[in-house]
Write a protein that holds these residues in place. Structure first.
Motif, PDB file in Angstrom:
ATOM      1  N   GLN A 202       0.834  -1.194   0.000  1.00 44.30           N
ATOM      2  CA  GLN A 202       0.000   0.000   0.000  1.00 44.30           C
ATOM      3  C   GLN A 202       0.875   1.254   0.000  1.00 44.30           C
ATOM      4  O   GLN A 202       2.015   1.228   0.467  1.00 44.30           O
ATOM      5  N   THR A 203       0.317   2.323  -0.519  1.00 43.61           N
ATOM      6  CA  THR A 203       0.983   3.621  -0.559  1.00 43.61           C
ATOM      7  C   THR A 203       0.123   4.641   0.164  1.00 43.61           C
ATOM      8  O   THR A 203      -1.101   4.660  -0.017  1.00 43.61           O
ATOM      9  N   CYS A 249      -4.654   6.242   1.754  1.00 45.13           N
ATOM     10  CA  CYS A 249      -3.964   4.963   1.583  1.00 45.13           C
ATOM     11  C   CYS A 249      -4.629   4.155   0.467  1.00 45.13           C
ATOM     12  O   CYS A 249      -5.849   3.935   0.490  1.00 45.13           O
ATOM     13  N   SER A 252      -0.699  -0.173  -3.862  1.00 45.85           N
ATOM     14  CA  SER A 252       0.408   0.292  -4.706  1.00 45.85           C
ATOM     15  C   SER A 252       0.324  -0.279  -6.112  1.00 45.85           C
ATOM     16  O   SER A 252       0.671   0.400  -7.086  1.00 45.85           O
ATOM     17  N   ASP A 255      -2.715   1.783  -8.124  1.00 37.83           N
ATOM     18  CA  ASP A 255      -2.769   3.096  -7.494  1.00 37.83           C
ATOM     19  C   ASP A 255      -3.688   4.026  -8.281  1.00 37.83           C
ATOM     20  O   ASP A 255      -3.393   4.373  -9.425  1.00 37.83           O
ATOM     21  N   ALA A 288       4.220  10.531  -1.612  1.00 41.30           N
ATOM     22  CA  ALA A 288       3.867   9.118  -1.483  1.00 41.30           C
ATOM     23  C   ALA A 288       4.860   8.390  -0.580  1.00 41.30           C
ATOM     24  O   ALA A 288       6.076   8.606  -0.673  1.00 41.30           O
ATOM     25  N   ALA A 290       5.608   4.352   1.021  1.00 46.97           N
ATOM     26  CA  ALA A 290       5.261   2.929   1.101  1.00 46.97           C
ATOM     27  C   ALA A 290       4.898   2.579   2.537  1.00 46.97           C
ATOM     28  O   ALA A 290       5.478   3.118   3.487  1.00 46.97           O
TER      29      ALA A 290
END
Length: 411
Positions: A202-203, A249, A252, A255, A288, A290
Motif C-alpha cells: 500500500q501507498t 492509503c 500500490s 494506485d 507518497a 510505502a
C-alpha cells in the motif's frame, strides 16, 4: 582532602539518546528532569543550526501524549489544533443495517462524552520539535557537567561491551555508556527489515487539504474500497480557511492517485468523504510513502533500547506510532528513577519490557489487522465492517473503552 571535596561525583548512569526527533527529545528532556544523577548525551545527525521549525510533516498526538509533553514544559499550545471529535465511517456501498438501533456505518467519539478537554491534537512536526529542541538546549546550557549535545554527529554503530560494561557508541569518536536508547526511526521504505516485517503493498499519499463546510476540530477516517482515507484538522490558515492533513492509503499495484492531477484528485476525494467532512477545494502537492509493518520482537537488546519507529513502524490507520514512542520514553525513565548506580540497569530494563508489552503488542496487532483487511476481497467484508462500526456506536461502554485506549494506551 581539599582536592577530593572539589571532585565531581561519578554519574549514577551514563545514558546515550540517539535521535533528536520527538521521541528522542522527550526521553532526553524527561531524563534531565527525573534523573538528576544521570549523565545524558543526545546525538543527532542534523547540525545545531538546522531550522527544524520549517518541517511541515503532520503529527497526530493523543491526549495522553499531550499531557506527557506538557509535563516537559514544551507543549506549543498556540500552534496545535485540538481534536474535539473523531468520526470513523464506512464508505458505500454497504448493506442495509437490519438490526434495531444500527442505522449508519459510523462511530463518533467526542471529547465531551469522555469528559476530557480534547481527544488529542494535530500540529506540524517542526512546530513540536523546535520548542522541544530549544528546551533541551536550555537544559544542557544550565547543566553542562551532565547534559551533552552531539548534534552534527551521526551515530555509526552501537556495540555491546562484554559483561555489564554497557555499550560503545561510535559517532566519530567512540564513547562508553551504561545504556543507549535508539530513537532514530525513519520511514518503512528506508529501514532495514526487523524481526517482524510485512509489506502491505500500500501507498500513503500525504498532503494538506483546504476545506469548505468542515466543522472545526473534527478528525475523519473513512474506510473505502481502496483503503482508509483520513483528514486530521489543522489550525486555520491566515485567511481563516479550514485546513486538514490528508492521509490517503491505496493499493500500490493499482494506485488510483498517482496518475491524477490535482483537480481529479479533489473530485475523487470528495466522492469518498462523508457529508459531515465538508468539501475539499484545494490540495497541496502530495507525497507518497510505502506502508508496512517493521517491528522488533523486544524493545530491549542487552543495554540497547529502541523506542518509537526504531522499535515499531506501523500502518498509519490508527495514528499511534509516535504515541507509542512517547509512552515508551516515559516508562523507561520511570524505571530508571531509583537507580543508585548502573548495576540495576538490567533489572530496570526487564521491568520496562514487561510493562510495555501489552500496550505495544495490542497496538501492533490492531493496526496490522486493519491494514491487512483492506487487501482482502472477501464477499460481505465491507458490510461486516459497517455493521461492526454501527454496533460500536450503539454500545456506549465499548466505545468509551476504545476512546480511552486511543487516548492513553492500554493500561
Amino acid at each position: 582532602m581539599q582536592g577530593q571535596s572539589l571532585r565531581t561525583p561519578a554519574p549514577a548512569l551514563r545514558l546515550a539518546v540517539i535521535g533528536a526527533g520527538p521521541a528522542g527529545l522527550a526521553l532526553a528532556l524527561r531524563a534531565a528532569q527525573a534523573l538528576p544523577a544521570a549523565e545524558v548525551t543526545l546525538f543527532d545527525a542534523r547540525t545545531p543550526g538546522h531550522d527544524v521549525a520549517r518541517d511541515p510533516r503532520t503529527l497526530a498526538l493523543s491526549l495522553g501524549s499531550v499531557q506527557l509533553l506538557r509535563r516537559l514544559g514544551a507543549w506549543p499550545l498556540d500552534v496545535a489544533q485540538p481534536i474535539a471529535e473523531v468520526h470513523v465511517s464506512q464508505a458505500p456501498p454497504t448493506l442495509e443495517l437490519p438490526l434495531a438501533g444500527l442505522r449508519q456505518a459510523e462511530v463518533r467519539i467526542r471529547a465531551a462524552d469522555e469528559a476530557v478537554p480534547m481527544l488529542g491534537a494535530v500540529l506540524a512536526y517542526g512546530a513540536l520539535v523546535a520548542p522541544m529542541q530549544a528546551a533541551w538546549f536550555a537544559c544542557a546550557q544550565a547543566g553542562p557537567q551532565r547534559l551533552h549535545t552531539r548534534f552534527g554527529h551521526p551515530v555509526r554503530a552501537v556495540k555491546p561491551l562484554e559483561g555489564d560494561a554497557g555499550v560503545e557508541v561510535d559517532a566519530g569518536i567512540a564513547e562508553r555508556f551504561d545504556l543507549a536508547v535508539v530513537a532514530e526511526g525513519g520511514v518503512f521504505a528506508d529501514q532495514a527489515r526487523k524481526a517482524i516485517a510485512h509489506d502491505y503493498g500500500q501507498t500513503a499519499w500525504v498532503g494538506t487539504a483546504t476545506l469548505e463546510g468542515a466543522a472545526p476540530g473534527v478528525a475523519f477516517e473513512r474506510f473505502t474500497r481502496e483503503g482508509p482515507l483520513a483528514l486530521l484538522p489543522l489550525p486555520a490558515s491566515s485567511d481563516g480557511a479550514r485546513r486538514a492533513a490528508l492521509v490517503w492509503c491505496v493499493a500500490s499495484a493499482d494506485d488510483p492517485v498517482g496518475a491524477l492531477d490535482d483537480t481529479q484528485r479533489i473530485a475523487v476525494i470528495n466522492t469518498r468523504l462523508p457529508e459531515a467532512a465538508g468539501r475539499v477545494v484545494a490540495l497541496s502537492p502530495l507525497k507518497a510513502f510505502a506502508l508496512g509493518l517493521n517491528a522488533e520482537r523486544t524493545l530491549v537488546h542487552g543495554r540497547t533500547v529502541r523506542i518509537g519507529n526504531a522499535a515499531q513502524t506501523l500502518h498509519p490507520v490508527a495514528g499511534q506510532g509516535l504515541n507509542l514512542g512517547l509512552r515508551d520514553a516515559f516508562a523507561l525513565v520511570h524505571a530508571l528513577r531509583d537507580l543508585r548506580d548502573a548495576t540495576g540497569v538490567d533489572a530496570a530494563l526487564r521491568r520496562v519490557e514487561w510493562a510495555r508489552a501489552p500496550d505495544r503488542w495490542s497496538m501492533i496487532a490492531a493496526t496490522d489487522f486493519l491494514a491487512r483487511s483492506f487487501t482482502w476481497r472477501w464477499p460481505g467484508l465491507s458490510a461486516a465492517r459497517g455493521v461492526a462500526l454501527a454496533a460500536l456506536q450503539a454500545a456506549a461502554p465499548l466505545k468509551s473503552a476504545l476512546a480511552r485506549q486511543m487516548m492513553f494506551g492500554r493500561r
